[in-house]
Design a protein around this motif. Structure first.
Motif, PDB file in Angstrom:
ATOM      1  N   PRO A 177       0.815  -1.224   0.000  1.00  0.00           N
ATOM      2  CA  PRO A 177       0.000   0.000   0.000  1.00  0.00           C
ATOM      3  C   PRO A 177       0.852   1.280   0.000  1.00  0.00           C
ATOM      4  CG  PRO A 177      -0.910  -1.589   1.530  1.00  0.00           C
ATOM      5  CD  PRO A 177       0.416  -2.134   1.073  1.00  0.00           C
ATOM      6  N   VAL A 178       2.002   1.244   0.683  1.00  0.00           N
ATOM      7  CA  VAL A 178       2.915   2.392   0.676  1.00  0.00           C
ATOM      8  C   VAL A 178       3.433   2.611  -0.738  1.00  0.00           C
ATOM      9  CG1 VAL A 178       5.152   3.260   1.499  1.00  0.00           C
ATOM     10  CG2 VAL A 178       3.582   2.147   3.097  1.00  0.00           C
ATOM     11  N   LEU A 179       3.871   1.539  -1.390  1.00  0.00           N
ATOM     12  CA  LEU A 179       4.386   1.657  -2.763  1.00  0.00           C
ATOM     13  C   LEU A 179       3.318   2.182  -3.716  1.00  0.00           C
ATOM     14  CD1 LEU A 179       6.498  -1.629  -2.988  1.00  0.00           C
ATOM     15  CD2 LEU A 179       7.377   0.720  -2.863  1.00  0.00           C
ATOM     16  N   TYR A 180       2.111   1.662  -3.614  1.00  0.00           N
ATOM     17  CA  TYR A 180       1.028   2.106  -4.502  1.00  0.00           C
ATOM     18  C   TYR A 180       0.701   3.578  -4.276  1.00  0.00           C
ATOM     19  CZ  TYR A 180       0.374  -2.932  -5.135  1.00  0.00           C
ATOM     20  OH  TYR A 180       0.559  -4.269  -5.385  1.00  0.00           O
ATOM     21  N   ARG A 181       0.686   4.002  -3.017  1.00  0.00           N
ATOM     22  CA  ARG A 181       0.406   5.399  -2.710  1.00  0.00           C
ATOM     23  C   ARG A 181       1.506   6.310  -3.246  1.00  0.00           C
ATOM     24  NH1 ARG A 181       0.497   5.066   2.271  1.00  0.00           N
ATOM     25  NH2 ARG A 181       2.391   6.167   2.749  1.00  0.00           N
ATOM     26  N   LEU A 182       2.775   5.914  -3.041  1.00  0.00           N
ATOM     27  CA  LEU A 182       3.887   6.715  -3.548  1.00  0.00           C
ATOM     28  C   LEU A 182       3.850   6.801  -5.069  1.00  0.00           C
ATOM     29  CD1 LEU A 182       6.799   5.474  -1.233  1.00  0.00           C
ATOM     30  CD2 LEU A 182       5.574   7.659  -1.103  1.00  0.00           C
ATOM     31  N   GLU A 183       3.430   5.726  -5.703  1.00  0.00           N
ATOM     32  CA  GLU A 183       3.319   5.723  -7.167  1.00  0.00           C
ATOM     33  C   GLU A 183       2.176   6.638  -7.613  1.00  0.00           C
ATOM     34  OE1 GLU A 183       3.960   2.497 -10.702  1.00  0.00           O
ATOM     35  OE2 GLU A 183       2.928   1.794  -8.900  1.00  0.00           O
ATOM     36  N   ASP A 184       1.046   6.589  -6.918  1.00  0.00           N
ATOM     37  CA  ASP A 184      -0.085   7.475  -7.231  1.00  0.00           C
ATOM     38  C   ASP A 184       0.296   8.944  -7.087  1.00  0.00           C
ATOM     39  OD1 ASP A 184      -1.735   5.327  -7.800  1.00  0.00           O
ATOM     40  OD2 ASP A 184      -2.762   5.371  -5.845  1.00  0.00           O
ATOM     41  N   GLU A 185       1.210   9.234  -6.161  1.00  0.00           N
ATOM     42  CA  GLU A 185       1.656  10.605  -5.918  1.00  0.00           C
ATOM     43  C   GLU A 185       2.822  11.002  -6.831  1.00  0.00           C
ATOM     44  OE1 GLU A 185       2.505  10.701  -1.713  1.00  0.00           O
ATOM     45  OE2 GLU A 185       0.406  10.377  -1.180  1.00  0.00           O
ATOM     46  N   ASN A 186       3.192  10.117  -7.761  1.00  0.00           N
ATOM     47  CA  ASN A 186       4.295  10.347  -8.716  1.00  0.00           C
ATOM     48  C   ASN A 186       5.651  10.532  -8.036  1.00  0.00           C
ATOM     49  OD1 ASN A 186       2.642  10.202 -11.085  1.00  0.00           O
ATOM     50  ND2 ASN A 186       1.903  12.255 -10.571  1.00  0.00           N
ATOM     51  N   LEU A 187       5.802   9.919  -6.868  1.00  0.00           N
ATOM     52  CA  LEU A 187       7.090   9.982  -6.166  1.00  0.00           C
ATOM     53  C   LEU A 187       7.976   8.808  -6.565  1.00  0.00           C
ATOM     54  CD1 LEU A 187       5.875  11.094  -2.632  1.00  0.00           C
ATOM     55  CD2 LEU A 187       6.541  12.503  -4.590  1.00  0.00           C
ATOM     56  N   ILE A 188       7.342   7.735  -7.036  1.00  0.00           N
ATOM     57  CA  ILE A 188       8.075   6.587  -7.571  1.00  0.00           C
ATOM     58  C   ILE A 188       7.349   6.121  -8.826  1.00  0.00           C
ATOM     59  CG2 ILE A 188       8.937   5.844  -5.311  1.00  0.00           C
ATOM     60  CD1 ILE A 188       6.882   3.547  -5.403  1.00  0.00           C
ATOM     61  N   GLU A 189       8.042   5.332  -9.633  1.00  0.00           N
ATOM     62  CA  GLU A 189       7.420   4.700 -10.790  1.00  0.00           C
ATOM     63  C   GLU A 189       7.862   3.248 -10.816  1.00  0.00           C
ATOM     64  OE1 GLU A 189       8.636   7.368 -13.855  1.00  0.00           O
ATOM     65  OE2 GLU A 189      10.654   6.544 -13.988  1.00  0.00           O
ATOM     66  N   SER A 190       7.079   2.431 -11.495  1.00  0.00           N
ATOM     67  CA  SER A 190       7.395   1.003 -11.522  1.00  0.00           C
ATOM     68  C   SER A 190       7.534   0.524 -12.957  1.00  0.00           C
ATOM     69  CB  SER A 190       6.299   0.205 -10.806  1.00  0.00           C
ATOM     70  OG  SER A 190       5.070   0.354 -11.478  1.00  0.00           O
ATOM     71  N   ARG A 191       8.254  -0.568 -13.093  1.00  0.00           N
ATOM     72  CA  ARG A 191       8.414  -1.231 -14.391  1.00  0.00           C
ATOM     73  C   ARG A 191       8.659  -2.708 -14.126  1.00  0.00           C
ATOM     74  NH1 ARG A 191      13.563  -2.639 -14.534  1.00  0.00           N
ATOM     75  NH2 ARG A 191      15.102  -1.338 -13.545  1.00  0.00           N
ATOM     76  N   TRP A 192       8.237  -3.517 -15.054  1.00  0.00           N
ATOM     77  CA  TRP A 192       8.448  -4.959 -14.940  1.00  0.00           C
ATOM     78  C   TRP A 192       9.757  -5.340 -15.605  1.00  0.00           C
ATOM     79  CZ3 TRP A 192       5.822  -8.374 -12.069  1.00  0.00           C
ATOM     80  CH2 TRP A 192       4.583  -7.981 -11.568  1.00  0.00           C
ATOM     81  N   SER A 193      10.512  -6.216 -14.964  1.00  0.00           N
ATOM     82  CA  SER A 193      11.729  -6.758 -15.586  1.00  0.00           C
ATOM     83  C   SER A 193      11.301  -7.889 -16.512  1.00  0.00           C
ATOM     84  CB  SER A 193      12.694  -7.284 -14.527  1.00  0.00           C
ATOM     85  OG  SER A 193      12.141  -8.424 -13.898  1.00  0.00           O
ATOM     86  N   SER A 194      12.131  -8.163 -17.493  1.00  0.00           N
ATOM     87  CA  SER A 194      11.825  -9.290 -18.376  1.00  0.00           C
ATOM     88  C   SER A 194      12.347 -10.570 -17.732  1.00  0.00           C
ATOM     89  CB  SER A 194      12.460  -9.078 -19.747  1.00  0.00           C
ATOM     90  OG  SER A 194      13.853  -8.885 -19.611  1.00  0.00           O
ATOM     91  N   ALA A 195      11.676 -11.656 -18.009  1.00  0.00           N
ATOM     92  CA  ALA A 195      12.101 -12.951 -17.457  1.00  0.00           C
ATOM     93  C   ALA A 195      13.312 -13.440 -18.226  1.00  0.00           C
ATOM     94  CB  ALA A 195      10.965 -13.947 -17.562  1.00  0.00           C
ATOM     95  N   GLU A 196      14.363 -13.717 -17.509  1.00  0.00           N
ATOM     96  CA  GLU A 196      15.589 -14.226 -18.134  1.00  0.00           C
ATOM     97  C   GLU A 196      15.929 -15.572 -17.511  1.00  0.00           C
ATOM     98  OE1 GLU A 196      18.736 -11.376 -17.941  1.00  0.00           O
ATOM     99  OE2 GLU A 196      17.475  -9.751 -18.669  1.00  0.00           O
TER     100      GLU A 196
END
Length: 112
Positions: A53-72
């Motif tokens: 929930p902390v990560l989602y809130r920080l992302e909603d506030e544009n303080l962090i962003e997320s990306r998926w890594s590719s499976a290797e």
């Protein structure tokens, strides 16, 4: 003594600590949980239900962003979180506030 005071105090600094860890490099959720546990000498033992929930809130506030890594190979894709420029500015402000509050608390708690 009930741990409610400890929980409240820890909750108040989670945003700052997560931003600080992400300032170093992008990290995925479990990595954040482990680093917080190790670096705090087990003072911060977070569960998924507390961190995400902390990560989602920080992302909603544009303080962090997320990306998926590719499976290797056998590695599964992971969602990495990275601090934004706005997050860096907010971290600086949050840390300044934390320093002022901590200083005020220490002044009140000192015995004369």
């Amino acid at each position: 003594m009930d741990n409610k005071y400890e929980r409240q105090m820890k909750k108040g600094v989670l945003d700052m600590l997560v931003l600080r860890l992400l300032e170093e490099e992008p990290k995925y959720g479990y990595q954040l949980i482990q680093e917080m546990k190790e670096r705090s000498k087990e003072t911060f033992l977070l569960k998924d239900g507390t961190l995400y929930p902390v990560l989602y809130r920080l992302e909603d506030e544009n303080l962090i962003e997320s990306r998926w890594s590719s499976a290797e190979g056998k590695q599964v894709p992971r969602k990495y979180y990275e601090i934004t420029e706005q997050g860096r500015k907010s971290l600086s402000e949050i840390y300044g506030t934390w320093e002022r509050i901590t200083e005020g608390i220490l002044k009140i708690m000192e015995k004369e």
